[in-house]
Design a protein around this motif. Sequence first.
Motif, short mmCIF file in Angstrom:
data_model
loop_
_atom_site.label_atom_id
_atom_site.label_comp_id
_atom_site.label_asym_id
_atom_site.label_seq_id
_atom_site.Cartn_x
_atom_site.Cartn_y
_atom_site.Cartn_z
N ASN A 60 0.81 -1.22 0.00
CA ASN A 60 0.00 0.00 0.00
C ASN A 60 0.85 1.27 0.00
O ASN A 60 0.63 2.19 0.79
N PHE A 61 1.84 1.29 -0.87
CA PHE A 61 2.69 2.47 -1.06
C PHE A 61 3.38 2.88 0.24
O PHE A 61 3.59 4.06 0.51
N GLY A 62 3.74 1.89 1.02
CA GLY A 62 4.45 2.15 2.27
C GLY A 62 3.56 2.35 3.47
O GLY A 62 4.05 2.46 4.60
N PHE B 168 -7.81 -2.06 -9.18
CA PHE B 168 -6.66 -1.48 -8.48
C PHE B 168 -5.73 -0.85 -9.52
O PHE B 168 -4.74 -1.46 -9.94
N PRO B 169 -6.02 0.38 -9.96
CA PRO B 169 -5.34 0.95 -11.12
C PRO B 169 -3.93 1.47 -10.84
O PRO B 169 -3.17 1.68 -11.78
N LEU B 170 -3.58 1.72 -9.61
CA LEU B 170 -2.29 2.35 -9.31
C LEU B 170 -1.20 1.30 -9.19
O LEU B 170 -1.31 0.35 -8.42
N TRP B 171 -0.15 1.48 -9.96
CA TRP B 171 0.99 0.55 -9.94
C TRP B 171 1.66 0.59 -8.57
O TRP B 171 1.94 1.64 -8.03
N LEU C 125 11.90 -0.40 -8.56
CA LEU C 125 12.25 0.45 -7.42
C LEU C 125 12.15 -0.30 -6.09
O LEU C 125 12.89 0.00 -5.16
N GLN C 126 11.22 -1.21 -5.99
CA GLN C 126 11.07 -2.02 -4.78
C GLN C 126 11.37 -3.49 -5.08
O GLN C 126 10.66 -4.39 -4.64
N GLU D 200 11.29 -9.70 -4.64
CA GLU D 200 12.09 -10.90 -4.41
C GLU D 200 11.65 -11.61 -3.14
O GLU D 200 11.62 -12.85 -3.08
N ASP D 201 11.28 -10.84 -2.12
CA ASP D 201 10.83 -11.44 -0.86
C ASP D 201 9.52 -12.19 -1.03
O ASP D 201 9.21 -13.10 -0.25
#
Length: 337
Positions: A140-142, A224-227, A236-237, A242-243
């Motif tokens: 959720n964007f942090g 859920f349109p926002l990347w 970037l993340q 990978e986790d």
Amino acid sequence: MSRHGTLRRRTAGALVAALLAGAVLPVPGAGATPRADATADDGAWVVRETRIDARTIDLEIRSPALGITPGLVRLLTPQGWSKGDGRTWPVLYLLHGCCDIADYKAWTEYTDVEQFTEDKPALIVMPTAGRIGMYSDWWNFGLYGSPSWATFHMTEVRQILERGYGAGTRRAIAGLSMGAYGAMEYASRYPGMFGAAAAYSGAIDVLAPGIPEVTQANLVAQGFPLWGGLWGDPLLQRARWEDHNPALKVDSLRGTQLYVSCGNGVPGPLDTGLIPPAVGALIESNALVNTLLFVDRLRARNIPATIDLYGAGTHTWPYWQFALHRSWPVLASGMGI
């Protein structure tokens, strides 16, 4: 019952559910005190329990992990099961795929799982994972917060079932498509939680070429349109991606009995038209490419697995019923039965 007969059960099942609407048990209602023996550590609790038939029970859980989203779970209880009698049972988690409106009911709507497990001494647990929850606690964007599907499944549901519904600690997990990813993600994220894990027609390597883009396209299609809401941007993340990539965590699967299956996308003997043939063929052929990447990683690390690349078959329910039957010896062994 034949495979085609199980598909016809959907209409009959709706009638049965309507007739049994009076069988809703108000396990405690609004304002009531939760039962201490059926409450998770974070306060999640069963607010409604609905008996569908002699073996089938639906639970609605008030879940801090999901926020306002209802936490829904369908149970198939084994013969001899009785709530609160102190006996515990092996547990099989069956996970559904992406974008299916049947959701937590899908396995019982589209397969013969009820008949197939009738003589199996295991509690079958089929939880909702949303239309595209990806069996993950969302970034959720942090901001994190809900939906936290992994917390819902692996903490809240597990604790509630162990404390109030006879679930034991011998567990196996299996899933199809998105649920195939979920089965391997949970087995690798929680080493030792499951004695066996099975993946049917899955895209398990979420960093394989094209998979981040397909994942985003599915998210957009489901509203859920926002990347980046799920795990962030794959560049970037990348560490977060990978986790959440079982293909990069295969060492965590060592000691878990594994079963991995997939068709090749060519229409086969079980195709029924539930999914348009061209769509089912395209999805399954891509799932096969991804499955082979995952299998290569297992083999490179000398991690044993039963690999069932059964040839002709598309991305549709009759093949996942077939895969459940074929994988049962591995799942049963993992549950100690």
